[in-house]
Design an enzyme around this catalytic site. Structure first.
Site, PDB file in Angstrom:
ATOM      1  N   HIS A 310      17.300 -42.940 -32.123  1.00 44.75           N
ATOM      2  CA  HIS A 310      16.804 -43.541 -33.308  1.00 44.75           C
ATOM      3  C   HIS A 310      16.601 -45.125 -33.315  1.00 44.75           C
ATOM      4  O   HIS A 310      17.367 -46.034 -33.599  1.00 44.75           O
ATOM      5  CB  HIS A 310      17.507 -43.295 -34.628  1.00 44.75           C
ATOM      6  CG  HIS A 310      17.301 -41.970 -35.335  1.00 44.75           C
ATOM      7  ND1 HIS A 310      18.317 -41.321 -36.181  1.00 44.75           N
ATOM      8  CD2 HIS A 310      16.324 -41.224 -35.223  1.00 44.75           C
ATOM      9  CE1 HIS A 310      18.073 -40.409 -36.431  1.00 44.75           C
ATOM     10  NE2 HIS A 310      16.386 -40.068 -35.991  1.00 44.75           N
ATOM     11  N   GLU A 395      20.596 -34.798 -37.310  1.00 44.12           N
ATOM     12  CA  GLU A 395      21.733 -34.112 -36.797  1.00 44.12           C
ATOM     13  C   GLU A 395      22.253 -33.139 -37.872  1.00 44.12           C
ATOM     14  O   GLU A 395      22.880 -32.212 -37.465  1.00 44.12           O
ATOM     15  CB  GLU A 395      23.021 -35.307 -36.547  1.00 44.12           C
ATOM     16  CG  GLU A 395      24.069 -34.545 -35.970  1.00 44.12           C
ATOM     17  CD  GLU A 395      25.236 -35.631 -35.713  1.00 44.12           C
ATOM     18  OE1 GLU A 395      25.050 -36.772 -35.590  1.00 44.12           O
ATOM     19  OE2 GLU A 395      26.454 -34.911 -35.839  1.00 44.12           O
TER      20      GLU A 395
END
Ligand code: SF4
Length: 576
Positions: A310, A395
């Protein structure tokens, strides 16, 4: 021709209008930088405890070549004064505007007067010619460096840097202006026709006729150069629309006045405390290396499901090198190589890839994979798995997908209270790897209060990199007036670093790069804590330090709470 915006107090340490006061602190701008950094190129690291250099010993001096340009910027500074701008300037005094005349000869002559003046920060403003095709009349170009350019020969002068340009351009954009940071050429002729192309090919964004001569007078003081574009290749000087372009440029100059005032208020010597460790973790380095190796092995394009990590810089860099980021596998052509991101995927995604016989390389961090295995093990043993994490994070989606019938997401104490396990003796909990340790422990505590027999993971799910960066952020926050966290808005571990610093009682902000730093954050701040999330490149930290050096001398010290030596092996597909 030098006029104060409103009555300034006498400059401390020097007579108003006299010579450079004793004790003037050279900034890191025009002189090329005095930034030192442990671990960041530049030299020795200060111990962080020595007293800082003196603050700027004089006000902002703004140079503008022509009367109407000087009037526009003066009006802008008055707008700022009326609105109570310039907070944090301390005793430096109010800005003054000096009309310096048209062309390089007059500019060189006025540069002598500037050198003799009493100022703490120097700004050079006016209109200019647009060279880059992206520019339109009324746009502002903030010079990252200014160079005196010859007329075709090798006689270019030295580049004078203005490291705070990205911050100033960012602040101008937030003020609603179209602003760009880039290189400015100073020439001694009107820029026309093919000359625009020649200068643009040299990497110049805009051209003027005075900035380089005046900038040389800044000495070591913080320097800002803002040029408002009046003519472009589409609308050259003899175009009927050039008058409208000039008026648009003057309006932009006036609107830039309050921003320039805030820039001056943010100037001063500063200490930067670097948190150690910071920036890339082993899982992120591994994921980036996997994409690089697949690109090297198979050539572009290489598809990557979701952002590999990210961070906008990492993603942009890999895109430039041939990676294509997709949200789902149906965007990947048959037979193309595809990389799964460091955040992991659910079994459903793996099955889809297998059914389509895609050529998969899995960059899931081994520490995320460990949590997946724990979820499977607990579910197989008949446990209800409470996954402490944040809804919507990739996740979490991947871990929930391992045993969807047996796993529930826990985000709040209310979620814990709402749990209805079939067997209260068979509850287990796991955690997203990038949570704030104190927040996650609170949730685990609430769960254990309700289900005392609840089982946790064999070893911490919050990974070493998250834990270490939070610990170091806490240490620098305790010493800093402000904490800056380099990281992208969708980076969970970076956002947790902001929260960690705030919980330590220090204002903290997440920034993707120097352009996100708001000038108001810096006013009156002498110690800046600086860290970076596990997905933020080290180069961004260097860029931030460099940019802060444009506001005055910067001492850099480091607070290392632990050192990391963890490395993860690569998947077999890219090992050789
Ligand atoms: S932050 Fe932790 S879990 Fe995430 S990639 Fe880095 S090491 Fe792996």
């Amino acid at each position: 021709m030098t006029e104060p915006i409103h009555s300034p107090p006498p400059a401390p340490g020097g007579a108003p209008g006299g010579g450079v006061p004793a004790g003037r602190v050279p900034g890191a701008g025009a002189a090329g930088g005095r930034v030192s950094d442990g671990g960041v190129p530049g030299g020795a690291v200060a111990d962080g405890r020595a007293p800082l250099a003196e603050p700027p010993a004089g006000p902002l001096l703004v140079c503008a070549p022509l009367r109407f340009e000087a009037r526009a910027i003066r009006r802008g500074l008055r707008d700022s004064a009326r609105a109570g701008g310039g907070t944090g300037r301390g005793d430096a005094g109010s800005p003054t505007v000096m009309r310096t005349g048209y062309g390089s000869v007059r500019a060189a002559r006025h540069a002598e007067k500037v050198r003799e003046g009493s100022f703490g920060m120097l700004a050079i403003t006016g209109t200019g010619a647009g060279l880059a095709p992206v520019l339109r009349p009324g746009d502002l170009v903030v010079a990252s460096e200014v160079t005196s350019v010859g007329d075709g020969g090798p006689g270019d002068g030295p580049a004078l840097r203005s490291p705070s340009a990205p911050l100033l351009a960012g602040e101008l954009r937030r003020a609603g202006l179209r602003a760009h940071a880039g290189r400015v050429a100073t020439v001694d002729y009107l820029v026309r026709g093919a000359e625009r192309d020649r200068l643009a090919q040299k990497g110049m964004m805009a051209a003027d006729m005075e900035s380089a001569q005046l900038a040389a007078a800044a000495g070591g003081c913080p320097l800002a150069v803002i040029r408002a574009i009046s003519d472009t290749a589409d609308r050259p000087l003899l175009h009927p629309g050039v008058l409208a372009g000039g008026l648009s440029a003057l309006r932009s100059l006036r609107a830039a006045g309050p921003v320039l005032d805030r820039w001056a208020a943010a100037c001063g010597p500063r200490r930067v405390l670097l948190a150690g460790p910071r920036s890339f973790c082993a899982g992120v380095e591994r994921a980036i290396e996997i994409v690089e190796r697949v690109l090297a092995q198979r050539g572009s394009p290489v598809y990557v499901r979701k952002q590999i990590v990210h961070n906008t810089h990492v993603v942009h860099d890999l895109e430039q090198r041939g990676a294509i980021f997709v949200d789902e596998l149906d965007e990947v052509p048959d037979g193309a190589p595809v990389v799964f991101s460091a955040h992991g995927v659910s079994p459903a995604v793996r099955q889809e890839a297998a059914q389509r016989e895609l050529s998969v390389v899995d960059a899931t961090c081994p520490l995320v994979a460990k949590v997946h295995k724990e979820a499977l093990r607990f579910a197989a043993d008949g446990y209800l798995v409470a996954l402490i994490g944040h809804n919507g994070h990739e996740e979490v989606e991947g871990t929930l997908g391992e045993a969807p019938g047996s796993t529930v997401l826990i985000e709040t104490a209310e979620d814990v209270a709402a749990l209805r396990p079939k067997d209260e003796g068979k509850v287990a909990y796991l955690m997203q790897t990038t949570l704030a340790a104190d927040e996650a422990e609170g949730m685990a505590g609430a769960l254990l209060d309700r289900f005392p027999a609840a089982r946790g993971p064999g070893s911490d799910d919050i990974c070493y990199a998250t834990t270490n960066r939070q610990q170091a952020a806490r240490v620098v926050a305790a010493e800093a007036d402000l904490v800056l966290v380099a990281g992208s808005a969708n980076s969970s571990n970076s956002r947790r670093l902001v929260e960690t610093a705030e919980r330590a009682g220090t204002p903290a902000h997440l920034i993707d790069g120097p352009e996100d730093i708001q000038l108001g954050w810096l006013a009156g701040v002498s110690t800046v804590g600086l860290t970076a999330g596990a997905s933020a490149p080290p180069a961004v930290v260097s860029e931030i330090i460099d940019a802060l050096g444009g506001f005055g001398p910067v001492e850099v010290a480091e607070r290392v709470t632990t050192t990391e030596s963890i490395r993860f092996s690569l998947p077999k597909e890219v090992r050789h």
